[in-house]
Scaffold this motif. Structure first.
Motif, mmCIF file in Angstrom:
data_model
loop_
_atom_site.group_PDB
_atom_site.id
_atom_site.type_symbol
_atom_site.label_atom_id
_atom_site.label_comp_id
_atom_site.label_asym_id
_atom_site.label_seq_id
_atom_site.Cartn_x
_atom_site.Cartn_y
_atom_site.Cartn_z
ATOM 1 N N GLU A 151 -9.521 -6.561 -7.176
ATOM 2 C CA GLU A 151 -8.750 -5.824 -6.181
ATOM 3 C C GLU A 151 -8.587 -4.341 -6.529
ATOM 4 O O GLU A 151 -7.471 -3.812 -6.604
ATOM 5 C CB GLU A 151 -7.388 -6.485 -5.963
ATOM 6 C CG GLU A 151 -7.523 -7.931 -5.475
ATOM 7 C CD GLU A 151 -6.186 -8.565 -5.122
ATOM 8 O OE1 GLU A 151 -5.149 -8.065 -5.594
ATOM 9 O OE2 GLU A 151 -6.198 -9.540 -4.370
ATOM 10 N N PRO A 152 -9.693 -3.611 -6.745
ATOM 11 C CA PRO A 152 -9.613 -2.189 -7.113
ATOM 12 C C PRO A 152 -9.017 -1.344 -5.986
ATOM 13 O O PRO A 152 -9.246 -1.604 -4.811
ATOM 14 C CB PRO A 152 -11.073 -1.818 -7.376
ATOM 15 C CG PRO A 152 -11.861 -2.760 -6.521
ATOM 16 C CD PRO A 152 -11.093 -4.051 -6.569
ATOM 17 N N GLU A 153 -8.271 -0.321 -6.393
ATOM 18 C CA GLU A 153 -7.632 0.578 -5.436
ATOM 19 C C GLU A 153 -7.316 1.884 -6.158
ATOM 20 O O GLU A 153 -6.544 1.896 -7.114
ATOM 21 C CB GLU A 153 -6.347 -0.061 -4.902
ATOM 22 C CG GLU A 153 -5.629 0.748 -3.852
ATOM 23 C CD GLU A 153 -4.391 0.015 -3.359
ATOM 24 O OE1 GLU A 153 -4.421 -0.482 -2.227
ATOM 25 O OE2 GLU A 153 -3.397 -0.056 -4.108
ATOM 26 N N VAL A 154 -7.920 2.978 -5.700
ATOM 27 C CA VAL A 154 -7.733 4.278 -6.356
ATOM 28 C C VAL A 154 -6.484 4.932 -5.779
ATOM 29 O O VAL A 154 -6.555 5.799 -4.903
ATOM 30 C CB VAL A 154 -8.970 5.167 -6.175
ATOM 31 C CG1 VAL A 154 -8.793 6.475 -6.938
ATOM 32 C CG2 VAL A 154 -10.219 4.443 -6.662
ATOM 33 N N GLY A 155 -5.330 4.507 -6.248
ATOM 34 C CA GLY A 155 -4.071 4.956 -5.676
ATOM 35 C C GLY A 155 -3.358 6.016 -6.498
ATOM 36 O O GLY A 155 -3.555 6.130 -7.706
ATOM 37 N N VAL A 156 -2.531 6.783 -5.827
ATOM 38 C CA VAL A 156 -1.620 7.738 -6.453
ATOM 39 C C VAL A 156 -0.209 7.233 -6.193
ATOM 40 O O VAL A 156 0.170 6.998 -5.043
ATOM 41 C CB VAL A 156 -1.800 9.156 -5.875
ATOM 42 C CG1 VAL A 156 -0.756 10.098 -6.467
ATOM 43 C CG2 VAL A 156 -3.199 9.672 -6.148
ATOM 44 N N CYS A 157 0.576 7.067 -7.241
ATOM 45 C CA CYS A 157 1.883 6.429 -7.128
ATOM 46 C C CYS A 157 3.011 7.448 -7.030
ATOM 47 O O CYS A 157 3.028 8.441 -7.762
ATOM 48 C CB CYS A 157 2.123 5.519 -8.332
ATOM 49 S SG CYS A 157 0.869 4.227 -8.516
ATOM 50 N N ALA A 158 3.954 7.170 -6.144
ATOM 51 C CA ALA A 158 5.126 8.039 -5.985
ATOM 52 C C ALA A 158 6.333 7.486 -6.732
ATOM 53 O O ALA A 158 7.338 8.178 -6.891
ATOM 54 C CB ALA A 158 5.462 8.201 -4.505
ATOM 55 N N THR A 159 6.261 6.239 -7.183
ATOM 56 C CA THR A 159 7.355 5.613 -7.919
ATOM 57 C C THR A 159 6.795 4.940 -9.165
ATOM 58 O O THR A 159 5.617 4.565 -9.209
ATOM 59 C CB THR A 159 8.072 4.555 -7.059
ATOM 60 O OG1 THR A 159 7.111 3.571 -6.633
ATOM 61 C CG2 THR A 159 8.709 5.201 -5.836
ATOM 62 N N PRO A 160 7.628 4.777 -10.200
ATOM 63 C CA PRO A 160 7.143 4.178 -11.446
ATOM 64 C C PRO A 160 6.546 2.780 -11.268
ATOM 65 O O PRO A 160 5.606 2.404 -11.967
ATOM 66 C CB PRO A 160 8.400 4.131 -12.329
ATOM 67 C CG PRO A 160 9.255 5.241 -11.810
ATOM 68 C CD PRO A 160 9.023 5.256 -10.327
ATOM 69 N N ASP A 161 7.085 2.003 -10.336
ATOM 70 C CA ASP A 161 6.575 0.650 -10.141
ATOM 71 C C ASP A 161 5.385 0.589 -9.193
ATOM 72 O O ASP A 161 4.840 -0.474 -8.922
ATOM 73 C CB ASP A 161 7.675 -0.293 -9.655
ATOM 74 C CG ASP A 161 8.223 0.099 -8.272
ATOM 75 O OD1 ASP A 161 7.769 1.125 -7.718
ATOM 76 O OD2 ASP A 161 9.104 -0.617 -7.769
ATOM 77 N N CYS A 162 4.985 1.750 -8.675
ATOM 78 C CA CYS A 162 3.818 1.845 -7.791
ATOM 79 C C CYS A 162 3.940 0.911 -6.597
ATOM 80 O O CYS A 162 2.985 0.225 -6.209
ATOM 81 C CB CYS A 162 2.535 1.560 -8.566
ATOM 82 S SG CYS A 162 1.306 2.840 -8.376
ATOM 83 N N ASP A 163 5.120 0.893 -6.004
ATOM 84 C CA ASP A 163 5.373 0.053 -4.829
ATOM 85 C C ASP A 163 4.343 0.330 -3.739
ATOM 86 O O ASP A 163 3.928 1.475 -3.518
ATOM 87 C CB ASP A 163 6.781 0.344 -4.299
ATOM 88 C CG ASP A 163 7.104 -0.466 -3.070
ATOM 89 O OD1 ASP A 163 7.007 0.099 -1.955
ATOM 90 O OD2 ASP A 163 7.444 -1.653 -3.210
#
Length: 205
Positions: A151-163
């Motif tokens: 389940e790859p996903e090149v995400g940028v997180c705005a919260t520590p838990d990467c909601d």
């Protein structure tokens, strides 16, 4: 297993595989921290038809001995041995996007841009684990394909838990993922020129 024109072939014949996602097969609580319940491997594989494909977690943490923190391949070795004994096929998943059953850390864009080669709290970096795992099991007749990441996903997180609702994928994410697949795939290819490489994309991807 090979592919031509987007069609899978097994032993040279067009093939539509069937099987199960039995992620927990390498759980052995006497050795590792586990990932799901322990399974009687012979009971599992003997209940499947010959040639059935099973996708399972071949994560580094399942090859780490919880008693001393050192590599111990026995639990994953046992999966390969049982699979071969029952004439089955495997798709080993080498890591998960969400870090499940390892460090539980979501793999962010930074990871795809180089973090996958950096040291971790485990004995090996992701890159080193790919090399070690593929080198160790490439000769198994049970390999259908290697899954580089689930389940790859090149995400940028705005919260520590990467909601889910607090992360985004920049416009160049498909290219970042493509470049990463080429680089990580080259690590695997250095140890196995024969078997297919795949990913486990999210539903709808």
């Amino acid at each position: 297993m090979t592919t031509t024109g987007g069609i899978l072939h097994l032993d040279g014949h067009p093939w539509w595989p069937t099987g199960f996602n039995a992620y927990q097969l390498a759980t052995d609580w006497t050795v590792n921290a586990g990932c799901g319940a322990m399974v009687d491997l012979d009971s599992y594989f003997s209940s499947r038809q010959p040639g059935t494909v099973t996708r399972f977690n071949a994560f580094q943490n399942l090859a780490v001995d919880k008693r001393n923190g050192k590599l111990n391949f026995e639990p994953i070795d046992a999966v390969f041995t049982a699979t071969q004994r029952h004439g089955q096929l495997l798709i080993p998943v080498l890591a998960a996007q969400d870090g499940g059953c390892e460090d539980e850390q979501y793999r962010t864009r930074k990871w795809y841009l180089g973090g996958w080669q950096e040291p971790t709290d485990m004995p090996l970096s992701y890159s080193e684990w790919v090399a070690a795992a593929v080198d160790r099991w490439a000769g198994s007749p049970s390999i259908a394909a290697w899954e580089l990441l689930g389940e790859p996903e090149v995400g940028v997180c705005a919260t520590p838990d990467c909601d889910l609702h607090q992360r985004r994928c920049p416009e160049d994410s498909p290219q970042v993922l493509r470049d990463w697949v080429d680089a990580a795939g080259a690590v695997a290819r250095a140890h196995d020129q024969r078997h297919l490489l795949t990913l486990g994309p999210l539903g709808g991807a």
